[in-house]
Design a protein around this motif. Structure first.
Motif, short mmCIF file in Angstrom:
data_model
loop_
_atom_site.label_atom_id
_atom_site.label_comp_id
_atom_site.label_asym_id
_atom_site.label_seq_id
_atom_site.Cartn_x
_atom_site.Cartn_y
_atom_site.Cartn_z
N ALA A 377 0.85 -1.27 -0.12
CA ALA A 377 -0.05 0.05 0.06
C ALA A 377 0.75 1.16 -0.19
O ALA A 377 2.23 1.17 0.15
CB ALA A 377 -0.91 0.05 1.22
N ARG A 378 0.16 2.38 -0.06
CA ARG A 378 0.94 3.48 -0.35
C ARG A 378 -0.18 4.65 0.30
O ARG A 378 -1.19 4.71 -0.14
CB ARG A 378 1.13 3.86 -1.69
N ALA A 379 0.62 5.65 1.01
CA ALA A 379 -0.21 6.88 1.50
C ALA A 379 -0.40 7.83 0.29
O ALA A 379 0.53 8.87 0.04
CB ALA A 379 0.20 7.46 2.77
N GLY A 380 -1.26 7.77 -0.67
CA GLY A 380 -1.15 8.52 -1.81
C GLY A 380 -1.76 9.89 -2.13
O GLY A 380 -2.32 10.36 -0.99
N ALA A 381 -1.69 10.45 -3.06
CA ALA A 381 -2.07 11.68 -3.55
C ALA A 381 -3.52 11.90 -3.09
O ALA A 381 -3.96 12.97 -2.78
CB ALA A 381 -1.56 12.23 -4.84
N LEU A 723 -1.41 15.60 -11.28
CA LEU A 723 -2.58 15.67 -11.85
C LEU A 723 -3.68 16.27 -10.73
O LEU A 723 -4.62 17.25 -11.30
CB LEU A 723 -3.20 14.37 -12.17
N ARG A 724 -3.55 15.93 -9.54
CA ARG A 724 -4.44 16.46 -8.27
C ARG A 724 -4.51 18.21 -8.56
O ARG A 724 -5.19 18.70 -8.36
CB ARG A 724 -3.89 15.99 -7.19
N GLY A 725 -3.04 18.71 -8.43
CA GLY A 725 -3.04 20.10 -8.58
C GLY A 725 -3.64 20.74 -9.67
O GLY A 725 -4.42 21.86 -9.53
N ARG A 726 -3.58 20.04 -10.83
CA ARG A 726 -4.37 20.64 -11.97
C ARG A 726 -5.93 20.43 -12.11
O ARG A 726 -6.36 21.25 -12.74
CB ARG A 726 -3.64 20.14 -13.24
#
Length: 766
Positions: A377-381, A723-726
């Motif tokens: 797992a990862r603590a993702g964006a 992508l989150r920022g955009r």
């Protein structure tokens, strides 16, 4: 009229049915204690749908019981529904835990395996406790579940502990409703339960605590030990010993793929890697996955070409005992197998298959019912993301779909998992592997039959969903099952459907964006960058895609980035000499270019994964990959060394994302000597800018307010951050949470699309 003794309280009765993960997690003793606290009579039992409760008492007490049943449920329980109906009082004089009942096909959810709890851990190292340093200590709050279950309902005779009768000490705890080991099916102690031994070259070297101590000494001296855990064997060595790590790579035939590491505790983990609160939450969660985190230190040979580490904390008693016995502070802890094979879990097979890899075997006597690898797992964006779903998560139900008939979905060929819908609940299996390898294909077949048997199903009684690719191994296996009927599901629609199924959003209109490596398209070409508009109930229509390129040699291009690059670069004008510095493309590129000119074994593709491979080749990754997605991961790692950069152009027009300006700009910068880190960063920014522009345009054109992202490329954390920022302030963004965005989530999407199609077919004509 009340008499002199006080008012008469009218006796009421309630029938309560609880569904979810409520077996094997201490739920019945919890109900027993709660009923006693509220002075209620009645009974509780396990049955095939979950837990059934009959209660008799005063109305206020009944209402409090039902409320606290949900609010105070055991930590490992996962309540999905509680149904309460009025019932007739039977005049019962006490509250009892009754034997399990089996009246129909089981639909109850199976608990995943659980890490050792704090109370058992304290007992493990308490010299006064009868289970002091006992490697199979457990209670209703912790220990194995899925990996030992042989059938439902979850009772000891239907587990791999059936061969160990309890002694009087364990039996007294097992039969005491007020004890936390009440009906803890694996309960045992050193006097009556299984043990560990250490073996090498067919000879047993030590038993019990002496075996664990000897294994710890061997690890400290640079040895490699196969350690039997919850769902299979691990290969362990000292992560700080570069020679031991190199030897493990050599013996395991694992050239460059990163190893996971297990530090002895959280503080040691903090010294290894940068851990934010989200990462710590994952590390300490009940699933205890491997968590990908930015590294602080370099452990030579552990994670080549990466500044991330895969870290997992000890979760089984045997892990804690190894560290306590003097094992190195940080261990490599990797699946015990030869590269590309499934994890070994049967003792005899492990000893045979790992001969020549492990110097010794720390073997536990308790059998493992089925292999269950570690989750990743990862603590993702966009929040926590599962990259591999296995121990700690599987076989939990991840969604509810409107399906009257059982549906079996066999997934895809890479990162395979299967899914089964029973009474609308979708159970997704553990990670199985890549089916092109015979051992993984065998494990795939075993998992199908295991899951069907668990729920009393035959292949003829299920609808079988499979990938639309006619040559997939999973497709051939699906057809051979001879199910009630077989339904082909397009790969990238299944990716998007997996996101929608997790949210049970069958009617929500979305823009689905699938960035992936390879999938069989509606037109027979290789898709991989697809935009869909629609919903599960109304269908997902392809509305945009990447500009098609030619792929020389088919699947071989996925193993050689320069070969993948050839088809994309064939559309770029004024290319530099790619054999010369700084590109240094090998002869394989020229061979691929000639293949493209001939048209032999050349396929059209819109694959975003292959576009990333092409960019990696131009940035400097010109060798063959040694594990899936290696080139794209290398490119992402390169980009981490750069600050903010302007994106390369990636225009979207008339439903097509045009890669030509993107790659042309990359070529120019490389030839001009720009730092590869900045080149890689500008490429990621360009892909994110092009994707965001496409999403904004398509959402406006189709009147959509929600976008669903899925596919293996969306495991790229830098791309997601860009992508989150955009997309901030734009459409709502949904991503996978319960299943991986990669092909490990395909089976869930297949189930959802088949369920939706069944509803559409049954709907009356307008």
């Amino acid at each position: 009229m009340p008499d002199a003794a006080g008012p008469t309280v009218a006796l009421q009765a309630r029938s309560v049915r609880v569904r979810g993960i409520v077996q094997g997690v201490g739920f019945r003793p919890f109900v027993y204690r709660l009923a006693h606290a509220h002075q209620l009579n009645g009974w509780v039992l396990n049955h095939e749908e979950g837990v059934e409760i009959h209660l008799e008492g005063a109305l206020p007490a009944l209402d409090c019981f039902v409320r606290e049943l949900v609010e105070q449920a055991p930590p490992a329980a996962r309540i999905v529904s509680v149904e309460v109906d009025s019932s007739e009082p039977a005049g019962l004089g006490d509250f009892q835990i009754r034997p399990s009942e089996r009246r129909a096909r089981p639909v109850t959810r199976i608990s995943p395996d659980l890490p050792i709890c704090a109370r058992c851990l304290a007992e493990l190292f308490d010299p006064r406790d009868p289970r002091y340093r006992y490697p199979y200590i457990n209670c209703t709050d912790c220990g194995p579940r899925y990996s030992i279950i042989l059938g439902l309902p979850y009772d000891r005779p239907l587990t791999t502990m059936a061969a160990w009768p309890m002694d009087s000490y364990c039996a007294a705890q097992y039969d005491d409703p007020l004890n936390r080991r009440f009906h803890a099916q694996p309960v045992a102690c050193p006097q009556c339960g299984p043990q560990y031994s250490l073996a090498s070259d067919g000879e047993t070297l030590a038993h019990g605590q002496a075996a664990i101590a000897a294994a710890a000494r061997l690890l400290t001296s640079g040895g490699i030990v196969a350690v039997k855990g919850i769902g299979g064997y691990h290969l362990a060595c000292d992560a700080g010993n570069a020679d031991a790590v190199a030897l493990l790579r050599e013996r395991k035939f694992r050239k460059e793929k990163p190893f996971a590491v297990m530090p002895g505790d959280l503080e040691t983990a903090r010294a290894l890697a940068h851990l934010d609160s989200d990462a710590v939450g994952l590390l300490e969660s009940a699933a205890r996955p491997i968590v990908l985190v930015p590294s602080r230190v370099e452990l030579e040979g552990v994670a080549p070409d990466s500044n991330e580490l895969g870290v997992l904390l000890p979760y089984a008693p045997i892990h804690h005992l190894l560290f306590a016995a003097g094992a190195p502070d940080v261990l490599v802890m990797t699946s015990a197998n030869r590269s590309s094979e499934p994890i070994a879990f049967r003792d005899a097979e492990a000893v045979e298959s790992l001969a020549g890899i492990a110097d010794a075997f720390l073997i536990g006597e308790r059998p493992i019912a089925r292999r269950v690898d570690d989750s990743i797992a990862r603590a993702g964006a966009f929040g926590p993301a599962i990259l591999r779903r296995a121990r700690g998560y599987a076989p939990g139900a991840v969604a509810t779909v409107p399906a009257g008939r059982p549906i079996l979905a066999v997934g895809a060929d890479l990162k395979n998992s299967i899914a089964l819908a029973v009474e609308g609940q979708v159970i997704v299996s553990q990670h199985i592997g890549d089916l092109e390898h015979l051992p993984a294909l065998t494990a795939f077949r075993e998992t199908i039959h295991d899951l069907l048997r668990m729920y009393d199903l035959e292949p003829s009684g299920v609808v079988v969903a499979h990938d639309a690719h006619p040559q997939y191994f999973s497709t051939q296996e699906a057809l051979a099952l001879e199910g009630e009927r077989c339904v082909a599901v397009q790969h990238h629609r299944a990716h998007i459907a997996s996101v929608l199924a997790e949210r049970e959003a069958f009617d929500t209109p979305v823009l689905g964006v699938s960035f992936d490596g390879t999938g069989y398209g509606d037109d027979g070409s290789i898709w991989g960058c697809e935009f869909f508009a629609g919903s599960l109930s109304g269908g997902l229509r392809r509305v945009a895609h990447l500009r098609p390129a030619a792929l020389a040699g088919g699947d071989a291009a996925a193993r050689h980035p320069v070969q993948a690059a050839a088809g994309f670069l064939a559309q770029i004008d004024n290319l530099p000499d790619l054999a010369a510095p700084p590109f240094h493309f090998p002869d394989r590129y020229r061979v691929a270019a000639r293949l493209l000119q001939s048209g032999f074994r050349t396929f059209a593709t819109t694959s975003m994964g292959r576009l990333f491979d092409a960019a990696a080749a131009l940035t400097g990754f010109t060798r063959a990959i040694t594990f899936e997605a290696q080139a794209a991961m290398w490119l992402e790692n390169q980009a981490r060394g750069a600050g903010p950069v302007a994106p390369y152009p990636f225009p979207f027009e008339d439903g097509v994302l045009d890669f030509r300006p993107l790659l042309a700009a990359l070529c120019r910068d490389r030839r001009a000597g720009r730092d590869p880190a900045q080149v890689a960063a500008a490429f990621h920014a360009g892909v994110a800018e092009g994707a965001a522009a496409s999403i904004r345009t398509l959402c406006r054109v189709h009147g959509l307010e929600t976008v669903a992202l899925s596919g293996g490329v969306f495991q790229n954390e830098r791309l997601l951050v860009e992508l989150r920022g955009r997309l901030s302030g734009g459409p709502a963004v949904w991503v996978n949470r319960a299943v991986p965005a990669n092909d490990g989530g395909i089976s869930l999407g297949q189930v959802a699309l088949v369920a939706a199609a069944t509803i559409q077919a049954a709907a009356p004509a307008a």
